[in-house]
Design an enzyme around this catalytic site. Structure first.
Site: not given
Lengths: 454, 546
Positions: B58, B187, B55, B89
């Site tokens: 994220a 982003h 999503c 990550r």
């Protein structure tokens, strides 16, 4: 490592730093995987489903299949009914599960999606089933979510269809590994009883490699069995937080008497499990289990000097931590810091009482976080840390031997296959604890003190 | 070998008609005879489809912001989203100042039911106050999870007030999970916020050297960025800021002084690249440091951009030195990898960027795709004007930037720009499709059913994706490699990384563990013997005549 954590304890009033819990839907997804041919479905944004699948996959190193309603901004405004309807149709048509187990998320709960009314408008293909649980992420923890989905299984399936109860026992194992579920079933079977254990993720998240992928492996609790659970004489609810609520519903709904026990970690909790079966079904303890117990006590006495008197800090899920505290006490160890991230005063009372009876002045907290837990350790150092993978930061920062136990274990493998429950599991715990302590002794020993036999 | 249109069509027959129509647009059979080929991307995931996508949260907190090490990242919402982005990550960062390094911490407002009902602004403000008092971070980022936008918490206002109160940069990101159709929306939101609140906040007016660059869309997974920085420094470059692997508020705030921006992951950072060009006059160069040839080409393109003879000479020296070290080592792995095939389904750039190194090892990429890319990542940036605005992508606010009155410096004149663009991909990205072979498959948002079906049909030797489908491939007896987390290995970038990658991929192929999948008793009769003889006694594996 964790250099910004001060020793000085100061009251914090807002939020959590370094959590010792996660959100409800993850637990609900894990529980749903414990039904045979069930596809968990996350009713919310696709990110939730993705995170839960990732986290469970990392712990089990096996495929974790689940679908999602994939909310968009539009569905968040107008409600998720249309998304759910499309999702369910696609899921049955493409992935062909026998059961879809829907859990909610903070998104669908906040906008007030009413699942029962949505489900009323959905056509379920013949022979297929849908169950649901409300799992708002803003209450409780992943353990609450696990409990709620287990409760949904009782709610949707269990039926008291016979006038008399059968000589059979329901077992609610709680949020434990498939290796533990297998061991619990073995113990009950060794007592001459066939358990109805649910959820049962054995054979689902520890499925064997055959060269074929199966979306629904052989394992998982069968629905017919859970329906029949309403006819059992007793339900063993293993763990107050994960199992008591569904067991209570089973008692209310079907008149199956609940026996609340600790997760069978350690000698006392395993004894209590066997005693419950012995009294409940008038069966003598099987010689096989008696032998295992004898072996365990043999190990405990023979090696007590490896662990006696050592101070331990432990954290994790409430049922696991409570049972483990009891076991550490029976080994003569001193659990001085005990914490769970899941909220619930019952945990503090239960663990607090055990420590008090053992004459140990320790800190106990439910709904706590690892930032504070670390501060406790800075203020009163320990010889051993036990917890999930997140403990490795503290273990490194304070240079403490560390035993990984509980969920999640993201950096070591095989753990989900091997039990920590029962007498055999207790032996394994002693091995892990002793090895960690003795490896440290070896590491720190001067050459002249380095011993061959210990 | 290879699938035809009708094969794909019949594979998709499992789908309901509507799903099939939709998914067909996301699957492309490459035909190099065609000048252009279209693919649908950045569209809604169909409800019920088991997708790998995440999503907006994220993409924003998990990918772009999370690696910034001297930020305290407060996740405003219930506990889960903070928890799942805590240390998962592999974006590594060196610890220059132990008191300004928070990547091992996880901060959540842990919203409870009462916060949902009465609002969580006070809790957020309170947590910011406590965080400042205890941690004194260089900056604080507040990221929103789903309920925040729904209940109407004004996190922007809370952040502004907190910044005034404490004199510490506090910025808020409305990256609720339901925004957009994937990580990609996040982003964009993160890019906008970094541009608005961080970049240009520093005092530097001029770069410390002429050869000053930023690395954009580089997340230092497994130490990738360190390997690249090693080579760049050796050649004579100064890396001002890495966005965002190993990056920090301290370095990003002066990113405006660089003379060139290198773009590794186009998808996640092209907005900043674009805005830096508009605001400060700094062009960006699409580079790819994965694989030997790509790395060399990227280094040479950088040298062309700066047009400095000494720099070019040093570039060639370093390339020659590195090649003499890695080439003999790679050769032994090539012998094992040669002739193998791969699926490469990753993110928004690696699905493309990894194909080069596979080719160098003799591995053909027969299926590639992105989880959350846009059409320009497949078809090239020329397609951008034709991308339709729809209900999903219109909600991410575009940040409009103007040339900075004081700091705008046109690094390259329009004439020079045109000349350079003839030679190097300056402010240009041509996408994945052009580089793929005929009859290879390109699949956008590859889902579980398609993963299984295409593995069965195309039988790749290695399946490259992420953690959620990794073990699906394993169960089918196909080695897999996570190209998000590298299965906890790496670095894979640059010269040394290429060797590490080759070593890991080869390990997947040669591991003896695969040989045990079929048990010895499978397809073997229990009884074995010569029926013509009178007595046959079965003793385990052997048959003994008496």
């Amino acid at each position: 490592m964790l250099d910004s954590t001060p020793k000085e304890l100061k009251e914090r009033r807002f939020g959590v730093i370094n959590p010792a819990k996660t959100c409800q839907p993850l637990g609900a997804m894990y529980a749903a995987l414990g039904l045979h041919r069930c596809l968990p479905h996350s009713h919310g944004s696709q990110g939730c489903c993705s995170y839960h699948r990732m986290h469970l996959t990392r712990h089990f190193r096996d495929p974790i299949m689940a679908s999602t309603s994939s909310f968009t901004e539009g569905s968040s405004i107008f409600g998720g009914a249309a998304n759910l309807k499309t999702a369910i149709r696609n899921v049955f048509e493409i992935y062909n599960p026998d059961i879809v187990a829907i859990h909610t998320t903070c998104l669908s709960e906040t906008i007030g999606d009413d699942l029962p009314s949505f489900l009323g408008t959905i056509d379920i293909p013949a022979g297929k089933r849908i169950i649901h649980a409300n799992t708002p992420s803003y209450a409780g923890s992943h353990i609450t979510g696990f409990s709620s989905m287990t409760r949904a299984m009782v709610d949707y399936f269990a039926e008291a269809s016979l006038p008399e109860k059968k000589e059979q026992v329901n077992v609610l194992p709680g949020f434990v590994n498939p290796g533990d579920m297998r061991e619990i079933k073995r113990i009950v079977r060794t007592m001459g009883l066939e358990p109805i254990l649910f959820p049962d993720t054995a054979g689902v998240v520890d499925a064997p490699m055959t060269g074929q992928f199966s979306m629904y492996p052989e394992g998982g609790a069968r629905v017919e069995k859970i329906i029949d659970a309403g006819n059992s004489r007793y339900t063993l609810a293993l763990g107050l937080f994960a199992s008591s609520d569904p067991a209570m519903l089973l008692e209310r709904k079907c008149g199956v008497e609940e026996i609340l026990l600790k997760t069978p970690i350690g000698i006392k909790a395993t004894d209590n499990l066997l005693m419950a079966l012995r009294f409940g079904f008038l069966r003598e303890i099987s010689p096989e289990l008696a032998e295992e117990r004898g072996q365990l006590v043999d190990i405990m006495t023979d090696t007590h000097f490896h662990f006696h008197g050592k101070k331990v800090a432990l954290f994790g899920d409430p049922d696991i931590v409570s049972a483990l505290t009891e076991f550490l006490l029976s080994l003569g160890m001193q659990p001085v810091h005990v914490l769970t991230g899941t909220p619930g005063k019952a945990f503090e009372n239960e663990v607090g009482t055990m420590l008090e009876e053992a004459g140990i002045r320790g800190r106990v907290k439910a709904g706590g976080d690892l930032f504070e837990f670390h501060q406790w350790i800075k203020n009163e150092p320990v010889d051993l840390l036990i917890g999930n993978t997140y403990g490795k930061y503290i273990a490194r920062a304070e240079d403490i031997p560390f035993v990984r136990m509980g969920f999640p274990n993201l950096d070591r493998s095989v753990h989900s296959y091997l039990p920590v429950v029962g007498y055999k599991g207790a032996m394994r715990i002693i091995e892990m604890v002793s090895n960690a302590l003795l490896d440290r002794v070896d590491r720190d020993a001067l050459d002249e003190d380095f011993e061959l036999v210990m | 070998m290879g699938l035809r249109e009708q094969d794909i069509d019949s594979i998709l027959d499992v789908y309901p008609a509507k799903v099939k129509r939709n998914r067909k647009k996301h699957i492309l059979l490459r035909d190099t005879a065609l000048e252009t080929q279209e693919i649908e991307a950045n569209a809604r995931t169909i409800p019920g489809i088991i997708s790998n996508r995440g999503c907006a949260f994220a993409g924003c907190k998990g990918v772009v912001l999370g690696p910034l090490k001297d930020f305290v990242h407060i996740v405003h919402g219930p506990i889960g989203c903070a928890y799942y982005t805590w240390g998962t990550r592999r974006n590594k960062a060196r610890i220059e100042d132990p008191k300004q390094y928070f990547l091992n911490y996880c901060f959540s407002t842990d919203m409870q039911e009462s916060d949902i009902v009465f609002g969580g602004e006070k809790k957020l403000a309170g947590m910011i106050d406590e965080v400042v008092e205890t941690f004194h971070p260089n900056a604080i980022a507040v990221t929103a999870t789903c309920p925040v936008g729904l209940i109407g918490d004004d996190i922007q206002a809370v952040a502004r007030e907190a910044e005034k109160r404490h004199g510490v940069p506090v910025m808020a990101f409305n990256c609720e999970g339901y925004r957009g159709v994937s990580q990609s929306a996040g982003h964009h939101i993160a890019n906008n916020g970094l541009m608005e609140h961080v970049i240009g906040r520093g005092d530097l007016e001029e770069p410390p050297t002429r050869f000053a660059v930023n690395m954009l869309g580089e997340y230092n997974i497994g130490g990738d960025s360190w390997e690249i920085e090693r080579v760049l420094r050796d050649i004579g470059y100064e890396v001002i800021a890495v966005m965002t692997g190993g990056g920090s508020f301290e370095t990003l705030k002066n990113a405006h002084v660089a003379n060139l921006n290198l773009v590794q992951c186009h998808r996640s950072i092209n907005y900043i690249a674009d805005m830096l060009e508009k605001k400060y006059g700094t062009p960006w160069l699409k580079i790819n440091f994965i694989g030997i040839n790509n790395t060399i080409q990227s280094l040479r393109n950088m040298a062309v951009y700066f047009g400095d003879a000494k720099l070019q000479e040093r570039t060639e020296e370093v390339i020659a030195r590195e090649m003499s070290r890695v080439e003999p080592v790679l050769e032994q792995y090539r012998k094992i990898c040669q002739g193998k095939t791969a699926f490469c389904f990753v993110g928004g750039s690696r699905g493309h960027n990894y194909q080069g190194i596979f080719a160098e090892l003799g591995v053909e990429t027969i299926l590639a795709g992105y989880e959350f890319a846009h059409r320009d990542d497949y078809e090239g940036r020329a397609i951008i004007p034709q991308i339709k605005i729809n209900a999903d992508n219109q909600n991410i606010p575009e940040l409009t930037v103007e040339p900075d009155k004081k700091r705008f410096r046109m690094k390259v004149s329009p004439e020079k720009m045109a000349e350079l663009q003839e030679k190097i991909p300056l402010c240009e990205y041509k996408g994945m499709i052009v580089e793929m072979q005929s009859s290879s498959l390109i699949v956008d948002d590859l889902n579980h059913f398609e993963t299984e079906a295409f593995i069965e049909r195309l039988k790749p030797d290695i399946f490259c994706s992420g953690i959620k489908d990794k073990y699906v491939a394993h169960k089918m007896g196909v080695p897999s490699k996570q190209l998000h987390s590298y299965d906890y290995s790496g670095p894979y970038y640059g010269f040394k990384g290429a060797v590490k990658f080759a070593q890991d991929i080869t390990m997947g192929f040669v591991s003896p563990t695969w040989n045990y999948i079929t048990p010895p008793w499978k397809n073997k009769p229990l009884l074995k013997g010569d029926v013509q003889k009178e007595e046959v006694q079965n003793v385990g594996l052997y048959t003994k005549r008496t």
